[in-house]
Design a protein around this motif. Structure first.
Motif, short mmCIF file in Angstrom:
data_model
loop_
_atom_site.label_atom_id
_atom_site.label_comp_id
_atom_site.label_asym_id
_atom_site.label_seq_id
_atom_site.Cartn_x
_atom_site.Cartn_y
_atom_site.Cartn_z
N GLU A 57 0.83 -1.21 0.00
CA GLU A 57 0.00 0.00 0.00
C GLU A 57 0.86 1.26 0.00
O GLU A 57 0.71 2.13 -0.86
CB GLU A 57 -0.89 0.03 1.25
CG GLU A 57 -2.23 -0.64 1.14
CD GLU A 57 -2.95 -0.60 2.50
OE1 GLU A 57 -3.60 -1.60 2.82
OE2 GLU A 57 -2.83 0.43 3.22
N ASP A 58 1.77 1.32 1.00
CA ASP A 58 2.62 2.49 1.14
C ASP A 58 3.43 2.72 -0.12
O ASP A 58 3.63 3.85 -0.57
CB ASP A 58 3.56 2.33 2.35
CG ASP A 58 2.77 2.28 3.66
OD1 ASP A 58 1.54 2.50 3.63
OD2 ASP A 58 3.39 2.01 4.71
N MET A 59 3.93 1.61 -0.69
CA MET A 59 4.81 1.71 -1.85
C MET A 59 4.05 2.20 -3.07
O MET A 59 4.54 3.09 -3.78
CB MET A 59 5.41 0.34 -2.11
CG MET A 59 6.41 0.32 -3.23
SD MET A 59 5.58 0.03 -4.78
CE MET A 59 4.99 -1.63 -4.51
N LEU A 60 2.88 1.65 -3.32
CA LEU A 60 2.11 2.05 -4.50
C LEU A 60 1.81 3.54 -4.47
O LEU A 60 1.84 4.22 -5.50
CB LEU A 60 0.81 1.25 -4.58
CG LEU A 60 0.98 -0.19 -5.08
CD1 LEU A 60 -0.29 -1.00 -4.88
CD2 LEU A 60 1.38 -0.19 -6.55
N ASP A 61 1.54 4.03 -3.29
CA ASP A 61 1.27 5.45 -3.13
C ASP A 61 2.51 6.27 -3.53
O ASP A 61 2.44 7.17 -4.36
CB ASP A 61 0.91 5.73 -1.67
CG ASP A 61 -0.03 6.91 -1.57
OD1 ASP A 61 -1.01 6.93 -2.34
OD2 ASP A 61 0.22 7.78 -0.73
N LEU A 62 3.63 5.91 -2.93
CA LEU A 62 4.90 6.57 -3.24
C LEU A 62 5.23 6.46 -4.72
O LEU A 62 5.73 7.41 -5.35
CB LEU A 62 6.02 5.90 -2.43
CG LEU A 62 7.47 6.33 -2.67
CD1 LEU A 62 7.74 7.68 -2.03
CD2 LEU A 62 8.44 5.28 -2.13
N TRP A 63 4.91 5.30 -5.29
CA TRP A 63 5.33 4.98 -6.65
C TRP A 63 4.66 5.85 -7.71
O TRP A 63 5.22 6.15 -8.76
CB TRP A 63 5.07 3.50 -6.93
CG TRP A 63 6.18 2.88 -7.69
CD1 TRP A 63 6.10 2.19 -8.85
CD2 TRP A 63 7.57 2.92 -7.35
NE1 TRP A 63 7.35 1.80 -9.24
CE2 TRP A 63 8.25 2.23 -8.34
CE3 TRP A 63 8.29 3.49 -6.29
CZ2 TRP A 63 9.64 2.10 -8.33
CZ3 TRP A 63 9.65 3.35 -6.28
CH2 TRP A 63 10.31 2.66 -7.29
N LEU A 64 3.43 6.25 -7.40
CA LEU A 64 2.66 7.00 -8.39
C LEU A 64 2.89 8.50 -8.29
O LEU A 64 2.49 9.25 -9.18
CB LEU A 64 1.17 6.68 -8.24
CG LEU A 64 0.82 5.23 -8.57
CD1 LEU A 64 -0.67 4.99 -8.43
CD2 LEU A 64 1.29 4.86 -9.98
N ASP A 65 3.55 8.92 -7.24
CA ASP A 65 3.76 10.36 -7.03
C ASP A 65 4.38 11.07 -8.24
O ASP A 65 3.85 12.11 -8.66
CB ASP A 65 4.61 10.60 -5.78
CG ASP A 65 3.74 10.75 -4.54
OD1 ASP A 65 2.53 10.98 -4.71
OD2 ASP A 65 4.27 10.63 -3.42
N PRO A 66 5.49 10.57 -8.78
CA PRO A 66 6.11 11.29 -9.89
C PRO A 66 5.15 11.52 -11.06
O PRO A 66 5.14 12.60 -11.65
CB PRO A 66 7.27 10.38 -10.31
CG PRO A 66 7.60 9.61 -9.08
CD PRO A 66 6.29 9.39 -8.39
N LEU A 67 4.35 10.52 -11.36
CA LEU A 67 3.43 10.67 -12.49
C LEU A 67 2.33 11.69 -12.17
O LEU A 67 1.93 12.47 -13.02
CB LEU A 67 2.81 9.31 -12.86
CG LEU A 67 1.95 9.29 -14.13
CD1 LEU A 67 2.68 9.87 -15.32
CD2 LEU A 67 1.46 7.88 -14.45
N ARG A 68 1.87 11.66 -10.90
CA ARG A 68 0.85 12.63 -10.50
C ARG A 68 1.33 14.06 -10.72
O ARG A 68 0.55 14.95 -11.04
CB ARG A 68 0.53 12.45 -9.00
CG ARG A 68 -0.26 11.20 -8.68
CD ARG A 68 -0.92 11.30 -7.30
NE ARG A 68 -1.44 10.00 -6.87
CZ ARG A 68 -0.78 9.15 -6.10
NH1 ARG A 68 0.42 9.48 -5.62
NH2 ARG A 68 -1.32 8.00 -5.76
N GLU A 69 2.64 14.25 -10.55
CA GLU A 69 3.19 15.60 -10.64
C GLU A 69 3.31 16.11 -12.07
O GLU A 69 3.56 17.30 -12.28
CB GLU A 69 4.59 15.65 -9.98
CG GLU A 69 4.54 15.55 -8.47
CD GLU A 69 5.95 15.53 -7.88
OE1 GLU A 69 6.83 16.23 -8.41
OE2 GLU A 69 6.18 14.78 -6.91
#
Lengths: 212, 212
Positions: free
Chosen positions: B69-81
């Motif tokens: 869970e924690d990782m998936l959240d972190l993982w998508l951050d760059p794309l969100r930006e």
DNA sequence: GTCTATATATTGATAGAC
DNA sequence: GTCTATCAATATATAGAC
């Protein structure tokens, strides 16, 4: 008497049985990794009982070692074929195509390799630092000569090879993700042709010398 | 009474202990995968006894679920930006840079994700087909608009993203191979800067519109 | 060559003392 | 909260009948 640990099978029957086992084992190891796989699962996948399987292979490790050996050999073939005497652009283009075809036709082998890498290559470090490095050094030299001759644009040959490996193997190793993102409409078999077109453009655009 | 299965810890002490466990578990899961990891290894890595660990987490699965869970959240951050209002070329360039920095700074998280993908994403399919697909569809739309406006060259936005993911994560997931091939001289920390330079050229060359 | 039965070790998880 | 002891299930591998 069980088949000797490190020897190859003598009879046709033995070889066929071993092939069935290796095929089943590849299904399991490629998904679960070495530690995650069990002999029970492999026996089930190979359609035989556990003791029967262990009649043909002395241990779980031996099966895995055989798979890894065979795979590494297969895996390096496309790079071996890169021909220093050929035309650079078509040579690199076919190398990319061959690697992508490997990902399409041998996804289990690709995942077996990926699993081994993720674990720090406990069973393959020697090959990586020996045979693989030697081959890559040699082919990087070929690419560098092409650059020096002005036949392709200057870039880092090692990272070029890493990028080709990464992008092509991605379609095998991260298949679930690719399918999930592309969805029903674009996630079918056509995805490999789309990938081939994209990767060809991606890599060849930068390499083609500006014939100004 | 053990910490409730799905609840977050109440006290600071509990949270700190859980963080130590999660950190140790990440070391193990990222290398061994879910099935290959054992609670013993995790407890050892976290520096506590197995029963003590199980006082803070109800089961091995619960630890893994939290990490994912924690990782998936972190993982998508760059794309969100990735900003639709920004300049396409710098936007994509920084996206690539951020993804490569993630591979450099969070290699364990990258491998945890890779392990999950190799296994067919048994614990993450829902996120892939839901949240991830939605985000990618949206950002692919942004990229397509940039292309329609002639700000970048036309290409397949989905396979562009796949290639960025593949190449950047490769430096975390296949780190052993990268180091082995580059050898002692080039395999040090500088490899990430070399990769950054290479990948920037690779991806930006084709995207920059021919301002003829 | 293939099977059932089983020896032995490891694993996830719990009991209960402190 | 942490520990020792332990249970039940699963794992690798072998014994020995057929």
């Amino acid at each position: 008497m069980p088949v000797p640990a490190k020897a190859r099978p003598r009879t046709r029957i033995q070889r066929e049985k071993q092939d069935v086992i290796l095929d089943g084992a590849l299904n399991v190891f490629s998904v679960q990794g070495f530690r995650g796989a069990t002999i029970d699962q492999i026996a089930e996948a190979a359609g035989m009982s556990k003791p029967n399987l262990l009649y043909y292979f002395a241990s779980k490790e031996e099966i895995h070692r055989r798979l890894l050996e065979d795979m590494l050999d297969l895996w390096l073939d496309p790079l071996r074929e890169l021909d220093a005497e050929g035309d650079p652009i078509p040579e690199i283009r076919s190398y990319i195509r061959r690697k992508l075809e490997m990902a399409r036709d041998f996804p289990r082998e690709s995942r077996l390799f990926a699993n081994e890498m993720l674990q720090g290559a406990p069973h393959a470090v020697d090959v990586l630092e020996g045979e693989l490095k030697a081959l890559v050094d040699q082919k990087a030299g070929v690419i560098e000569r092409w650059m020096a001759d002005g036949k392709i644009t200057r870039t880092d040959p090692y990272h070029l090879l890493f990028s080709i490996w990464a992008t092509t193997q991605h379609y095998a190793d991260f298949d679930v993700q690719v399918r999930a993102v592309l969805g029903k409409d674009r996630g079918g078999e056509g995805r490999f042709e789309d990938a081939a077109r994209f990767l060809e453009n991606l890599f060849m655009d930068g390499l083609r010398p500006k014939t100004s």
